[in-house]
Structures are given as structure tokens and as C-alpha cells.
Design a protein around this motif. Structure first.
Motif, PDB file in Angstrom:
ATOM      1  N   ASN A  70     134.753  -5.660  43.688  1.00  0.00           N
ATOM      2  CA  ASN A  70     133.647  -4.716  43.580  1.00  0.00           C
ATOM      3  C   ASN A  70     133.656  -4.126  42.179  1.00  0.00           C
ATOM      4  O   ASN A  70     134.689  -4.104  41.519  1.00  0.00           O
ATOM      5  N   ARG A  71     132.518  -3.621  41.754  1.00  0.00           N
ATOM      6  CA  ARG A  71     132.431  -2.941  40.459  1.00  0.00           C
ATOM      7  C   ARG A  71     132.273  -1.451  40.749  1.00  0.00           C
ATOM      8  O   ARG A  71     131.433  -1.059  41.542  1.00  0.00           O
ATOM      9  N   GLU A  72     133.098  -0.628  40.085  1.00  0.00           N
ATOM     10  CA  GLU A  72     133.066   0.827  40.297  1.00  0.00           C
ATOM     11  C   GLU A  72     133.110   1.554  38.962  1.00  0.00           C
ATOM     12  O   GLU A  72     133.651   1.045  37.980  1.00  0.00           O
ATOM     13  N   TRP A  73     132.598   2.799  38.972  1.00  0.00           N
ATOM     14  CA  TRP A  73     132.614   3.635  37.766  1.00  0.00           C
ATOM     15  C   TRP A  73     133.879   4.478  37.773  1.00  0.00           C
ATOM     16  O   TRP A  73     133.840   5.704  37.635  1.00  0.00           O
ATOM     17  N   ASN A  74     135.026   3.832  37.912  1.00  0.00           N
ATOM     18  CA  ASN A  74     136.251   4.625  38.097  1.00  0.00           C
ATOM     19  C   ASN A  74     137.336   4.359  37.050  1.00  0.00           C
ATOM     20  O   ASN A  74     138.495   4.694  37.259  1.00  0.00           O
ATOM     21  N   TRP A  75     136.969   3.678  35.922  1.00  0.00           N
ATOM     22  CA  TRP A  75     137.887   3.713  34.779  1.00  0.00           C
ATOM     23  C   TRP A  75     137.804   5.124  34.198  1.00  0.00           C
ATOM     24  O   TRP A  75     136.740   5.758  34.200  1.00  0.00           O
ATOM     25  N   HIS A  76     138.936   5.640  33.721  1.00  0.00           N
ATOM     26  CA  HIS A  76     138.862   6.956  33.080  1.00  0.00           C
ATOM     27  C   HIS A  76     139.929   7.069  32.012  1.00  0.00           C
ATOM     28  O   HIS A  76     140.932   6.345  32.008  1.00  0.00           O
ATOM     29  N   LEU A 103     133.107   1.806  33.656  1.00  0.00           N
ATOM     30  CA  LEU A 103     133.153   0.818  34.728  1.00  0.00           C
ATOM     31  C   LEU A 103     134.514   0.138  34.839  1.00  0.00           C
ATOM     32  O   LEU A 103     135.247  -0.014  33.866  1.00  0.00           O
ATOM     33  N   ASN A 104     134.800  -0.301  36.058  1.00  0.00           N
ATOM     34  CA  ASN A 104     136.038  -0.982  36.375  1.00  0.00           C
ATOM     35  C   ASN A 104     135.756  -1.952  37.514  1.00  0.00           C
ATOM     36  O   ASN A 104     134.676  -1.930  38.106  1.00  0.00           O
ATOM     37  N   ILE A 105     136.711  -2.812  37.826  1.00  0.00           N
ATOM     38  CA  ILE A 105     136.618  -3.644  39.018  1.00  0.00           C
ATOM     39  C   ILE A 105     137.790  -3.330  39.936  1.00  0.00           C
ATOM     40  O   ILE A 105     138.880  -2.992  39.486  1.00  0.00           O
ATOM     41  N   MET A 106     137.522  -3.435  41.246  1.00  0.00           N
ATOM     42  CA  MET A 106     138.547  -3.197  42.257  1.00  0.00           C
ATOM     43  C   MET A 106     138.533  -4.354  43.243  1.00  0.00           C
ATOM     44  O   MET A 106     137.468  -4.877  43.592  1.00  0.00           O
ATOM     45  N   ALA A 107     139.711  -4.766  43.685  1.00  0.00           N
ATOM     46  CA  ALA A 107     139.806  -5.862  44.640  1.00  0.00           C
ATOM     47  C   ALA A 107     139.027  -5.529  45.903  1.00  0.00           C
ATOM     48  O   ALA A 107     139.128  -4.427  46.448  1.00  0.00           O
ATOM     49  N   TYR A 167     139.225  10.187  42.635  1.00  0.00           N
ATOM     50  CA  TYR A 167     137.977  10.908  42.916  1.00  0.00           C
ATOM     51  C   TYR A 167     138.207  12.334  43.410  1.00  0.00           C
ATOM     52  O   TYR A 167     137.275  13.122  43.504  1.00  0.00           O
ATOM     53  N   GLN A 168     139.455  12.680  43.709  1.00  0.00           N
ATOM     54  CA  GLN A 168     139.742  14.060  44.097  1.00  0.00           C
ATOM     55  C   GLN A 168     139.527  15.009  42.923  1.00  0.00           C
ATOM     56  O   GLN A 168     139.398  16.217  43.103  1.00  0.00           O
ATOM     57  N   THR A 202     127.442  -2.999  42.518  1.00  0.00           N
ATOM     58  CA  THR A 202     128.144  -1.899  41.852  1.00  0.00           C
ATOM     59  C   THR A 202     128.067  -0.648  42.715  1.00  0.00           C
ATOM     60  O   THR A 202     126.970  -0.232  43.113  1.00  0.00           O
ATOM     61  N   LEU A 203     129.220  -0.057  43.019  1.00  0.00           N
ATOM     62  CA  LEU A 203     129.198   1.175  43.798  1.00  0.00           C
ATOM     63  C   LEU A 203     128.527   2.275  42.986  1.00  0.00           C
ATOM     64  O   LEU A 203     128.799   2.419  41.788  1.00  0.00           O
ATOM     65  N   PRO A 204     127.636   3.057  43.603  1.00  0.00           N
ATOM     66  CA  PRO A 204     126.893   4.068  42.846  1.00  0.00           C
ATOM     67  C   PRO A 204     127.794   5.198  42.356  1.00  0.00           C
ATOM     68  O   PRO A 204     128.833   5.492  42.951  1.00  0.00           O
ATOM     69  N   TYR A 205     127.381   5.819  41.253  1.00  0.00           N
ATOM     70  CA  TYR A 205     128.119   6.968  40.729  1.00  0.00           C
ATOM     71  C   TYR A 205     127.444   8.261  41.188  1.00  0.00           C
ATOM     72  O   TYR A 205     126.268   8.273  41.586  1.00  0.00           O
ATOM     73  N   ASN A 206     128.203   9.328  41.127  1.00  0.00           N
ATOM     74  CA  ASN A 206     127.674  10.652  41.443  1.00  0.00           C
ATOM     75  C   ASN A 206     126.837  11.132  40.255  1.00  0.00           C
ATOM     76  O   ASN A 206     127.367  11.332  39.163  1.00  0.00           O
TER      77      ASN A 206
END
Length: 220
Positions: A70-76, A103-107, A167-168, A202-206
């Protein structure tokens, strides 16, 4: 007559499935001295890659699908240890923040994302490694859905564990509009269908974490 018709139908069926199998399992020989790189965010842009390589890209480019991600906006990356204090503008408020996101990818088993495949030299790969700060390069040679490879390997950049966002801490992070624009413009330059597939995979961002302006001042 029925027997002849049946034979024709069987032959056509075999040919049809053989063609589909060939199209979905094309083998690419990677040229000696070249390495495959999958771009799923800013690296989808040929123009962006050319800026890093400092040359016109003239090799092959493939639109591919990367399996089981999956593609996520969770690189930081954290700004806490920066030599400056960082703030963002939200409305009329100037607020501090701790992390910038990308953006990042997650298994993700049985999922896939649309990407672009480029080829670079080992020396150019070093330049890309420096550019992709906070990411590690992983081998995905066997994860490209339509293609198989011989003579070389294919890699993608995935966020390191300490650069994968928790995400916490949502209220301490920001996603800069210019980065979103860079990625979506890269999709649009490829085509509407590609952009639609990008959004779907791509999972949506807040939207509350998106900011258009960043301010920094040196720490005293």
C-alpha cells in the motif's frame, strides 16, 4: 461440423490465454551496468529524476504495478534536532510542529500500487540514495506484477523504521502542499488513468495536517 467448431473454439481459447500470459509475464534483460528503480512518489517524475541525475534520461521507462504494498503518507522526519525552530501557518495562527510527512510504502498482502520503473547506473544510484533521506533501498525484483527480470535487480525506497510515522502524534506533524502538488503533478503528466489509479491505491491523508507555508527561525 460440431467437432470442427469445437476444435476451433479450443484452439482460440488456448491462443487467447497464451497471449495474456505472455503479456503479463514479459521478461526484461537489464543491461549490464544498470539497476532498476521503482518510483511511487516524487520519483515517478522523469523531470525530477533528471534533476537529480543532472542529465537527460534516455533509457526505457515502464508503467508497472508493485505487488503486496500500500502507499501511505507516513514517511516522516523530525525537526526537533534542527538548528532552527519550525512553525506552520494555519489560518491566522503560527503553530510549532515536530515532523514533516511524505509518501511511503507499507507491506499489504494482495494489494498493489501503480509506479514507474527507471534504470540508472550504480554511480547514479548513489545520488538517489542521498536524495532519499530517511528511506532504505529494498529489493523488489520479484514484486513487479507484469514483468520478470534477468541480468540485474530492481529496487524501491521504503521508509526506515525510525522514519515511519506514528499516527498517535498526528497533531505534531505537517504535510506540505508543495510536496502533494509535486506528486500529483507527476501523476497528471503520465495521464488521467494513472492519477486515478494513484488515488485508489494510496491511503488518504488527514487534510487538517496540510499546510501551505513553513517558517523557521534560528534557535538562540
Amino acid at each position: 461440423m460440431k467437432s470442427i467448431q469445437s476444435i476451433i473454439i479450443i484452439l482460440l481459447t488456448v491462443l487467447l490465454f497464451s497471449c495474456n500470459k505472455t503479456q503479463n509475464n514479459t521478461t526484461i534483460t537489464i543491461e549490464d551496468g544498470k539497476i532498476g528503480i521503482i518510483g511511487y512518489e516524487s520519483l515517478m517524475s522523469k523531470t525530477s529524476i533528471e534533476r537529480t541525475l543532472k542529465r537527460t534520461y534516455q533509457d526505457s521507462v515502464y508503467h508497472v504495478y508493485l505487488k503486496d504494498y500500500n502507499r501511505e503518507w507516513n514517511w516522516h522526519t523530525s525537526m526537533k534536532n534542527s538548528s532552527a525552530e519550525w512553525f506552520c501557518l494555519r489560518g491566522n495562527d503560527t503553530l510549532p510542529f515536530n515532523n514533516i510527512r511524505a509518501l511511503n510504502i507499507m507491506a499489504a498482502e494482495n494489494k498493489k500500487i501503480n509506479c514507474m520503473l527507471f534504470f540508472v547506473t550504480p554511480e547514479e544510484l548513489v545520488q538517489l540514495d542521498k536524495r532519499e533521506f530517511g528511506y532504505e533501498r529494498i529489493d523488489v525484483t520479484d514484486k513487479v506484477e507484469e514483468l520478470s527480470f534477468k541480468g540485474g535487480s530492481v529496487f524501491v525506497y521504503k521508509a526506515k523504521q525510525d522514519h515511519t510515522y506514528d499516527y498517535q502524534e498526528e497533531n505534531t506533524s505537517v504535510l506540505h502542499q508543495s510536496y502533494i502538488d509535486l506528486v500529483t503533478n507527476a501523476c497528471d503528466s503520465i495521464g488521467k488513468e494513472f492519477r486515478d489509479e494513484f488515488e485508489a491505491s494510496t491511503l488518504p491523508y488527514n487534510k487538517e495536517v496540510v499546510v501551505s507555508s513553513l517558517i523557521h527561525k534560528n534557535k538562540e
